[in-house]
Design a protein around this motif. Structure first.
Motif, PDB file in Angstrom:
ATOM      1  N   ARG A 206       5.994   5.658 -14.362  1.00  0.00           N
ATOM      2  CA  ARG A 206       4.772   5.117 -13.704  1.00  0.00           C
ATOM      3  C   ARG A 206       4.103   4.088 -14.853  1.00  0.00           C
ATOM      4  O   ARG A 206       3.612   3.063 -14.435  1.00  0.00           O
ATOM      5  CB  ARG A 206       3.921   6.047 -13.214  1.00  0.00           C
TER       6      ARG A 206
ATOM      7  N   THR B 262      -9.196   0.216  -6.394  1.00  0.00           N
ATOM      8  CA  THR B 262      -8.635  -1.142  -5.946  1.00  0.00           C
ATOM      9  C   THR B 262      -7.000  -0.862  -5.620  1.00  0.00           C
ATOM     10  O   THR B 262      -6.647   0.200  -6.292  1.00  0.00           O
ATOM     11  CB  THR B 262      -8.620  -2.227  -6.654  1.00  0.00           C
ATOM     12  N   ALA B 263      -6.348  -1.788  -4.788  1.00  0.00           N
ATOM     13  CA  ALA B 263      -5.086  -1.539  -4.361  1.00  0.00           C
ATOM     14  C   ALA B 263      -4.280  -1.639  -5.894  1.00  0.00           C
ATOM     15  O   ALA B 263      -3.312  -0.666  -5.594  1.00  0.00           O
ATOM     16  CB  ALA B 263      -4.472  -2.681  -3.537  1.00  0.00           C
ATOM     17  N   GLU B 264      -4.542  -2.243  -6.628  1.00  0.00           N
ATOM     18  CA  GLU B 264      -3.548  -2.459  -7.913  1.00  0.00           C
ATOM     19  C   GLU B 264      -4.547  -2.754  -9.185  1.00  0.00           C
ATOM     20  O   GLU B 264      -4.776  -3.929  -9.636  1.00  0.00           O
ATOM     21  CB  GLU B 264      -2.507  -3.439  -7.612  1.00  0.00           C
TER      22      GLU B 264
ATOM     23  N   ALA C  29      -6.752  -8.106  -5.853  1.00  0.00           N
ATOM     24  CA  ALA C  29      -6.744  -6.658  -5.664  1.00  0.00           C
ATOM     25  C   ALA C  29      -8.052  -6.039  -5.587  1.00  0.00           C
ATOM     26  O   ALA C  29      -8.942  -6.494  -6.483  1.00  0.00           O
ATOM     27  CB  ALA C  29      -5.992  -5.838  -6.639  1.00  0.00           C
ATOM     28  N   CYS C  30      -8.302  -5.566  -4.201  1.00  0.00           N
ATOM     29  CA  CYS C  30      -9.752  -5.153  -4.177  1.00  0.00           C
ATOM     30  C   CYS C  30      -9.699  -3.633  -3.582  1.00  0.00           C
ATOM     31  O   CYS C  30      -8.573  -3.137  -3.468  1.00  0.00           O
ATOM     32  CB  CYS C  30     -10.224  -5.826  -2.766  1.00  0.00           C
TER      33      CYS C  30
ATOM     34  N   VAL D 143      -5.614  -0.822   2.521  1.00  0.00           N
ATOM     35  CA  VAL D 143      -5.032  -0.621   1.276  1.00  0.00           C
ATOM     36  C   VAL D 143      -5.693  -1.696   0.093  1.00  0.00           C
ATOM     37  O   VAL D 143      -5.983  -1.041  -0.966  1.00  0.00           O
ATOM     38  CB  VAL D 143      -3.635  -1.786   1.249  1.00  0.00           C
ATOM     39  N   GLY D 144      -6.180  -2.568   0.406  1.00  0.00           N
ATOM     40  CA  GLY D 144      -7.098  -3.572  -0.403  1.00  0.00           C
ATOM     41  C   GLY D 144      -6.528  -4.738  -1.217  1.00  0.00           C
ATOM     42  O   GLY D 144      -7.627  -5.354  -1.626  1.00  0.00           O
ATOM     43  N   VAL D 145      -5.428  -4.798  -0.643  1.00  0.00           N
ATOM     44  CA  VAL D 145      -4.806  -6.093  -0.932  1.00  0.00           C
ATOM     45  C   VAL D 145      -5.283  -7.342  -0.038  1.00  0.00           C
ATOM     46  O   VAL D 145      -5.425  -7.229   1.003  1.00  0.00           O
ATOM     47  CB  VAL D 145      -3.164  -6.332  -1.373  1.00  0.00           C
TER      48      VAL D 145
ATOM     49  N   ARG E 246      -2.857 -13.328  -4.542  1.00  0.00           N
ATOM     50  CA  ARG E 246      -3.022 -12.260  -4.189  1.00  0.00           C
ATOM     51  C   ARG E 246      -4.332 -11.534  -4.927  1.00  0.00           C
ATOM     52  O   ARG E 246      -4.490 -11.686  -6.164  1.00  0.00           O
ATOM     53  CB  ARG E 246      -1.776 -11.424  -4.738  1.00  0.00           C
TER      54      ARG E 246
ATOM     55  N   GLY F 212       4.796  -2.349 -13.251  1.00  0.00           N
ATOM     56  CA  GLY F 212       3.448  -3.311 -13.430  1.00  0.00           C
ATOM     57  C   GLY F 212       3.136  -3.682 -14.788  1.00  0.00           C
ATOM     58  O   GLY F 212       2.272  -4.303 -15.045  1.00  0.00           O
TER      59      GLY F 212
ATOM     60  N   ARG G 180       2.739  -1.488   2.946  1.00  0.00           N
ATOM     61  CA  ARG G 180       2.336  -0.049   1.938  1.00  0.00           C
ATOM     62  C   ARG G 180       1.900   0.859   2.802  1.00  0.00           C
ATOM     63  O   ARG G 180       1.990   1.941   2.164  1.00  0.00           O
ATOM     64  CB  ARG G 180       1.334  -0.665   0.836  1.00  0.00           C
TER      65      ARG G 180
ATOM     66  N   GLY H 134       4.983  -4.930  -9.972  1.00  0.00           N
ATOM     67  CA  GLY H 134       4.237  -3.763  -9.462  1.00  0.00           C
ATOM     68  C   GLY H 134       3.409  -4.250  -8.252  1.00  0.00           C
ATOM     69  O   GLY H 134       2.478  -3.224  -7.936  1.00  0.00           O
ATOM     70  N   GLU H 135       3.605  -4.993  -7.356  1.00  0.00           N
ATOM     71  CA  GLU H 135       3.009  -5.441  -6.303  1.00  0.00           C
ATOM     72  C   GLU H 135       3.594  -4.696  -5.033  1.00  0.00           C
ATOM     73  O   GLU H 135       4.735  -4.740  -4.741  1.00  0.00           O
ATOM     74  CB  GLU H 135       2.867  -6.854  -6.032  1.00  0.00           C
ATOM     75  N   SER H 136       2.711  -4.020  -4.167  1.00  0.00           N
ATOM     76  CA  SER H 136       3.532  -3.401  -3.209  1.00  0.00           C
ATOM     77  C   SER H 136       3.817  -4.358  -2.180  1.00  0.00           C
ATOM     78  O   SER H 136       3.128  -5.262  -1.951  1.00  0.00           O
ATOM     79  CB  SER H 136       2.536  -2.373  -2.603  1.00  0.00           C
TER      80      SER H 136
ATOM     81  N   ARG I 209       4.582   1.858  -7.188  1.00  0.00           N
ATOM     82  CA  ARG I 209       4.697   2.596  -8.239  1.00  0.00           C
ATOM     83  C   ARG I 209       4.963   4.305  -8.060  1.00  0.00           C
ATOM     84  O   ARG I 209       5.429   5.087  -8.807  1.00  0.00           O
ATOM     85  CB  ARG I 209       3.054   2.872  -8.915  1.00  0.00           C
ATOM     86  N   ASP I 210       5.097   4.354  -6.835  1.00  0.00           N
ATOM     87  CA  ASP I 210       5.492   5.892  -6.269  1.00  0.00           C
ATOM     88  C   ASP I 210       7.196   5.595  -6.070  1.00  0.00           C
ATOM     89  O   ASP I 210       7.821   6.818  -5.659  1.00  0.00           O
ATOM     90  CB  ASP I 210       4.715   6.290  -5.334  1.00  0.00           C
TER      91      ASP I 210
END
Lengths: 508, 308
Positions: free
Chosen positions: B144, A212-214, B238-239, B263-265, B236, B148, B104, B98-100, B111-112
């Motif tokens: 790291r 997952t994204a996060e 996260a997927c 991305v997946g969000v 939000r 988050g 992104r 920690g949310e992009s 985190r990077d």
């Protein structure tokens, strides 16, 4: 591969020359007999070796560190084999050291205190390519370059490309948070690992991170990557797939003065251009490489830069023009662009065979790895030449200039009395100079045992205490690859683990 | 480690060595992972840009600095960070959440972005993590771990962030009825959004490449310039990227949504149900909290495992 072969050759020569005690190591003594029997029962006789040859090979990595001392060496084939080995080792009060291809350059894979060594060489399969999620699941023993080759038909690749990529494994890359030339634009290993299945020191199996994204919770995946085998053993890794760039341009810029090359590097970054790679080689390195690999480098140049820009076609052309302009304004004597894939491959072959080429210059070398602010390269290179001159040594500079990641190669002949001492003295000065410039101890090779005692030059006692807490959260009893990374004052339990094994005799 | 910014000792003194404490940033994600426990003392992190080095592509900044103010200063040199800009949101808040950013695809995850952190530990002392260079693998990666962590392991006072050149050309376009997967294949796409019917994309890069991608997109159907992304629903999710691309099917529980493709969000109208966590992972999270904050004084009430 060339570098690794050179290292292996050097190792064998070294053992003959010096009558290394390891070459004459006896077979596992009685103390290990019960341990070996239990390991055999757990994973099978064909997956456990305790003879002197196997243990000798597992006692070294590609660094010059010689004090490693492996216990029985296991070759697990599955995650449950790894779990079984960890449990047996724990029952016998022994630590566990994971091992990939042994190409590490800091002694990180050199086992201390005769632990059970878990070699991942038989866990080398590509498990799944998941293009919808942009990842591939691989076993830890898969070789970096084999992965990229397997991905090629899909138009994607795995971005981290250490010089040893033809031999080094993904598990080892995760342990060291490995880099490579193309990490300038794409980032080191941690940016390319989505999730990792880990066997912890209590034998439990957890998946850190997910697709997952996060992921929820702490970024334990991020904390694990680069932990040098001290937090657990990776048994499957979900690596991120990077789309191949539509266009690539590779250029060789040559200079009559090393400072002009270094200034060009800083000017490229300052212009807001982020090339895929900026590699630098000085004259001695260029000549060694050219004699060895015939890559077409100009031997009269004081320094060359290998610059690669990638992306969409139009932007690549613009960026390449700008790079060439910056180089010319900084007195580049020639700017050559690879005309086709063949020429591009030759230019890279030169860079990647640099370490093998050193063997033609001197029988031994010590490769350093520090980082400095990339705006201070001119000053840093002058200081390196000065240090090396004072110690009457030869240096070949070949490094990832774009991110300030130095790799001075100190070439020497270990048969000359005092040579190794001078190499160590010069190395110490280079490390301290890098830190004084605001740099870091290591950019991609890791701390291992070789830089352990420098950690308190870079970090305060409070900083090191925090790092020690990270390690202890994963491995409260310090049973995984003990004795690495943290200086001895900050890893008390490690010392306990090492002493327990020492009591059974060093090579018993 | 050697030279602390003068604002840090004052921040550490304010945090102190005992009693429950939390840091208030912009408050934009104040309830993420739970509300602060009643009786928790609030402090504020120091503010201000300490050193911006455009040629190094790094910026040293105090955690209480608003991201928008930071980006305004970086923009003068054509750069920015990967941190998301929310009205009033701070650098420290963005890192701890920690949310992009929705860009992104182009900027990478938060985190990077963190190269070095100076933070106040649970015992009130100041610790440093990471290095002052763009590349570093010296020791364990505390940076790291902190991103988050919702301020539950340490309270960040000052950080060094990676910066990026802003694309020479940046354009948001809306594509009615377009296949988001096809939009994603554009090399300059720094963001691809999809609401189940229409797609939006931020193209960022050299003008010639953005123009190329625009003509490619025009071939897919109607394509119009817009000022920015569509309005994002409040929650939000996260997927995985695959789940986000097929999100339509789950419309029943999420309400109207905007998915970040590749991305997946997913920004949805209803909150994401708590995600199942492996027992082993939950146990490790507990061990980290116990080791770093034995008395549980840092941001009590908040738990990164309860972040949606």
């Amino acid at each position: 591969m060339a570098r690794t072969l050179a290292a292996a050759t050097r190792r064998v020569l070294g053992s003959r020359r010096r009558g290394d005690r390891a070459a004459a190591a006896p077979a596992a003594g009685a103390a290990d007999a019960a341990l070996v029997a239990d390991l055999v029962e757990a994973i099978g006789a064909d997956r456990v070796r305790a003879d002197a040859a196997a243990r000798y090979l597992a006692s070294r990595d590609a660094s010059i560190y010689k004090e490693g001392n492996a216990g029985p060496v296991c070759y697990p084939g599955t995650t449950s084999d790894v779990v079984a080995c960890v449990k047996v080792a724990t029952r016998h009060g022994r630590a566990v050291s994971p091992r990939g291809a042994g190409t590490g350059l800091s002694g990180g894979a050199a086992p201390l205190g005769r632990p059970v060594v878990l070699s991942t060489t038989r866990m080398d399969r590509l498990l799944e390519i998941d293009l919808d999620n942009g990842v591939a699941w691989v076993q830890p023993g898969m070789v970096n370059l084999d992965l990229t080759r397997a991905l090629a038909p899909h138009g994607v690749h795995y971005a981290p490309d250490p010089s040893s990529q033809a031999a080094c494994t993904i598990g080892g890359n995760v342990g060291n948070n490995a880099g490579g030339p193309h990490c300038l634009a794409y980032g080191v290993t941690s940016a390319h690992v989505a999730a990792v299945e880990v066997v912890l020191s209590d034998g439990s199996v957890v998946t850190l991170g997910d697709l997952t994204a996060e992921p929820a919770g702490y970024d334990l995946r991020g904390a694990f990557v680069g932990s040098e085998g001290m937090c657990g053993i990776a048994t499957a890794v979900a690596v991120r797939l990077t789309r191949n760039p539509p266009a690539v341009r590779t250029m060789l810029l040559s200079f009559d003065d090393v400072s002009d090359a270094a200034t060009t590097v800083s000017a490229i970054i300052a212009a807001g251009i982020v090339p895929a790679a900026i590699e630098m080689m000085d004259q001695r390195c260029v000549r060694a490489v050219e004699d060895f690999a015939q890559a077409g480098y100009p031997k009269e140049a004081a320094a060359v830069l290998l610059v690669e820009v990638d992306g969409a076609a139009g932007g690549v052309a613009i960026a390449a023009d700008r790079v060439a302009g910056i180089a010319r304004r900084n007195q580049a004597v020639s700017v050559r662009t690879a005309a086709d894939d063949g020429e591009r491959a030759r230019l890279w072959k030169g860079r990647k065979s640099a370490f093998g080429a050193v063997a033609n210059v001197m029988p031994d070398y010590y490769l350093h790895d520090t980082v400095v602010p990339r705006t201070r390269l001119v000053e840093v290179l002058e200081r390196i030449y000065d240090i090396v001159d004072r110690h009457d040594l030869l240096v070949l500079n070949v490094f990832h200039a774009g991110d300030g990641n130095l790799h001075p190669i100190l070439a020497y002949d270990s048969r000359v009395p005092g040579a190794e001492e001078r190499v160590h003295a010069a190395g110490r000065e280079i490390i301290e100079m890098s830190l004084d410039m605001g740099g870091a101890l290591t950019g991609e090779h890791g701390i291992g045992v070789e830089k352990r005692e420098y950690m308190d030059r870079m970090f305060s006692p409070v900083d090191l205490d925090q790092q020690s807490r990270l390690r202890a959260s994963f491995d409260p009893h310090c049973r995984m690859n003990p004795g690495k990374v943290l200086p001895s004052a900050h890893s008390c339990s490690d010392i306990g683990a090492l002493k327990a094994a020492d009591a059974a005799g060093v090579w018993g | 480690m050697a030279h602390f910014d003068e604002a840090l000792p004052a921040f550490a003194a304010e945090v102190g060595a005992d009693g429950p404490v939390c840091v208030r940033g912009g408050g934009t994600r104040w309830s993420l992972g739970g509300e602060a426990a009643p009786g928790t003392r609030e402090v504020q992190a120091p503010e201000g840009v300490v050193a911006f080095e455009p040629a190094e592509m790094t910026v040293r900044v105090r955690a209480g600095t608003p991201v928008a103010a930071l980006h305004e200063e970086l923009a003068e040199s054509g750069q920015r960070t990967a941190l998301p800009e929310r009205a009033g949101g701070t650098v420290g808040g963005a890192l701890m959440a920690g949310e992009s950013s929705i860009a992104r695809l182009g900027l990478g995850p938060v985190r990077d972005a963190l190269l070095q952190a100076r933070y106040v530990c649970a015992d009130g002392r100041i610790a440093g993590a990471g290095a002052g260079t763009v590349k570093n693998v010296s020791g364990f990666d505390l940076c790291r771990l902190l991103v988050g962590s919702l301020g539950t392991l340490g309270l960040v006072g000052e950080v060094l962030l990676r910066t990026f050149p802003v694309g020479e050309t940046e354009r948001w376009v809306r594509l009615a009825g377009a296949d988001p997967g096809a939009v994603r294949s554009c090399h300059t796409a720094a963001s691809v959004l999809w609401d189940g019917a229409d797609a939006w994309t931020l193209l960022s890069g050299y003008e010639v490449d953005v123009d190329d991608d625009l003509s490619r997109l025009a071939a897919l159907g109607a394509c119009e310039d817009v000022d920015g992304p569509p309005e994002l629903p409040p929650h939000r999710w996260a997927c995985t990227p695959a789940e986000a691309a097929a999100f339509d099917a789950r419309n029943g529980t999420a309400g109207p949504f905007v998915a970040e493709i590749g991305v997946g969000v997913v920004h949805a109208s209803e909150p994401q149900p708590l995600r199942p966590v492996e027992p082993g992972v939950a146990e490790l999270n507990r061990r980290f909290k116990d080791r770093f904050d034995p008395t549980g004084r840092l941001n009590p009430g908040r738990d990164p495992l309860r972040k949606p």
